[in-house]
Design a protein around this motif. Structure first.
Motif, short mmCIF file in Angstrom:
data_model
loop_
_atom_site.label_atom_id
_atom_site.label_comp_id
_atom_site.label_asym_id
_atom_site.label_seq_id
_atom_site.Cartn_x
_atom_site.Cartn_y
_atom_site.Cartn_z
N VAL A 40 0.83 -1.20 0.00
CA VAL A 40 0.00 0.00 0.00
C VAL A 40 0.87 1.25 0.00
CG1 VAL A 40 -1.69 1.34 1.31
CG2 VAL A 40 -1.93 -1.15 1.13
N VAL A 41 0.52 2.20 -0.85
CA VAL A 41 1.12 3.53 -0.83
C VAL A 41 -0.01 4.55 -0.77
CG1 VAL A 41 3.14 2.81 -2.15
CG2 VAL A 41 1.16 3.76 -3.35
N ASP A 42 0.30 5.74 -0.31
CA ASP A 42 -0.65 6.85 -0.40
C ASP A 42 -0.59 7.32 -1.85
OD1 ASP A 42 -1.87 9.37 -0.46
OD2 ASP A 42 -1.34 9.80 1.62
N TRP A 43 -1.54 6.87 -2.66
CA TRP A 43 -1.45 7.08 -4.10
C TRP A 43 -1.46 8.56 -4.47
CZ3 TRP A 43 0.40 4.05 -7.60
CH2 TRP A 43 0.24 4.37 -8.96
N HIS A 44 -2.33 9.32 -3.84
CA HIS A 44 -2.39 10.75 -4.16
C HIS A 44 -1.06 11.43 -3.82
CE1 HIS A 44 -6.57 10.69 -5.28
NE2 HIS A 44 -6.92 10.15 -4.13
N ALA A 45 -0.49 11.10 -2.67
CA ALA A 45 0.78 11.70 -2.27
C ALA A 45 1.90 11.24 -3.21
CB ALA A 45 1.11 11.33 -0.83
N PHE A 46 1.87 9.99 -3.61
CA PHE A 46 2.88 9.45 -4.52
C PHE A 46 2.82 10.17 -5.86
CE2 PHE A 46 3.70 6.21 -7.91
CZ PHE A 46 5.07 6.15 -7.77
N MET A 47 1.62 10.33 -6.42
CA MET A 47 1.47 11.02 -7.69
C MET A 47 1.88 12.48 -7.59
SD MET A 47 0.37 9.34 -10.48
CE MET A 47 1.79 8.31 -10.10
N ARG A 48 1.53 13.10 -6.48
CA ARG A 48 1.90 14.51 -6.29
C ARG A 48 3.41 14.67 -6.22
NH1 ARG A 48 -1.33 15.29 -2.58
NH2 ARG A 48 0.03 14.91 -0.78
N GLN A 49 4.07 13.77 -5.52
CA GLN A 49 5.53 13.84 -5.42
C GLN A 49 6.17 13.60 -6.79
OE1 GLN A 49 7.47 10.68 -3.24
NE2 GLN A 49 9.17 12.00 -2.68
N GLN A 50 5.66 12.62 -7.53
CA GLN A 50 6.21 12.35 -8.86
C GLN A 50 6.03 13.56 -9.78
OE1 GLN A 50 7.89 9.72 -7.57
NE2 GLN A 50 7.86 9.00 -9.68
N ARG A 51 4.87 14.20 -9.67
CA ARG A 51 4.61 15.39 -10.51
C ARG A 51 5.53 16.55 -10.11
NH1 ARG A 51 4.75 18.92 -13.30
NH2 ARG A 51 3.14 20.10 -14.39
N ASP A 52 5.72 16.74 -8.82
CA ASP A 52 6.52 17.87 -8.35
C ASP A 52 8.00 17.73 -8.67
OD1 ASP A 52 4.23 19.00 -7.32
OD2 ASP A 52 4.62 18.42 -5.23
#
Length: 257
Positions: A102-114
């Motif tokens: 499990v990952v925090d998907w929203h946080a993961f995507m936000r970090q990848q985008r940033d």
């Protein structure tokens, strides 16, 4: 990883990689023969001194990347169809009690985008491409409907095994679940397009059709940029492209149907 005999291999994880160990152990135990493409079965796992280990069944065949040149075009399409079907099966597996994945998907995507431009720049992406990345993602950032599935994340010819048997090529294994995670299903297909289809006409479209999904090429390209192991400079070295083009046209070259 090393073979014990014809039936068993052992994969070792250094003391500083307990998360990778738990990820692969959890994924293999949860899949346990559920796919039409064989996957290693977990035999035993644990820790010896400070090292972690997984003992698993040994798959037959050679990596698809090694034998690809020998596979006729029609059989390549059939193998792509099997990949799409197997991913449907993988994404249908229950994800209950899979804490290690499990990952925090929203946080993961936000970090990848940033961090995407900094990561691509650090890997040597040429300015003509790097300068397009932010604007491209502003236009094509993937939508998220909230669905979560078990992802392999690196479905590629190097992680698929095949052999010629009874007059035809067959997939005999999908391996290396160390980078598995739970996330949005569309995330899976960037690696399929890049490393199974490899811009060969019809292959990626066949895998998508077998899975039962339609994807905009630009959204898949966005996931290719946002992938945690994304390396656009390497993709450009590996796959066909025109040097003076846009990320949109590149998306259609690599992920178009």
């Amino acid at each position: 990883m090393f073979a014990v005999d014809d039936t068993c291999v052992i994969k070792l994880f250094p003391p500083d990689e307990p998360a990778h160990f738990e990820t692969e152990r959890t994924a293999l135990a949860r899949i346990d023969g559920s796919l039409s493409i064989p996957t290693p079965r977990l035999i035993e796992s644990g820790q010896i001194d400070e090292w972690y280990f997984i003992a698993m069944t040994r798959m037959t065949g050679e990596t698809l990347s090694r034998v690809w040149h020998a596979i006729p075009p029609g059989e390549r399409v059939a193998l792509a169809r099997r990949v799409g079907k197997a991913l449907t099966e993988l994404h249908s597996i229950s994800i209950d009690d899979c804490a290690a994945l499990v990952v925090d998907w929203h946080a993961f995507m936000r970090q990848q985008r940033d961090t995407v431009t900094a990561r691509q720049a650090a890997k040597g992406l040429a300015p003509q491409w790097l300068d397009q990345v932010d604007d491209f993602l502003d236009r094509w950032m993937p939508h998220d409907d909230g669905r979560r599935v078990l992802l392999h994340t690196e479905v590629m010819r190097e992680h698929l095994l095949a052999e010629h048997r009874d007059g035809a090529w067959r997939l005999t294994g999908l391996v290396d679940f160390e980078p598995a995670m739970i996330g949005a299903p569309e995330y899976e297909f960037a690696s399929v397009g890049l490393f199974v289809g490899c811009a060969e006409p019809g292959l990626f479209a066949t895998a998508l059709d077998a899975y039962g999904i339609e994807l905009e090429p630009e959204r898949t390209m966005a996931y290719a940029l946002l992938h945690r192991y994304s390396h656009l400079r390497w993709y450009l070295e590996r796959l066909p492209h025109d040097s003076n083009t846009t990320l949109e046209s590149l998306a259609h070259r690599w992920f178009g149907c």
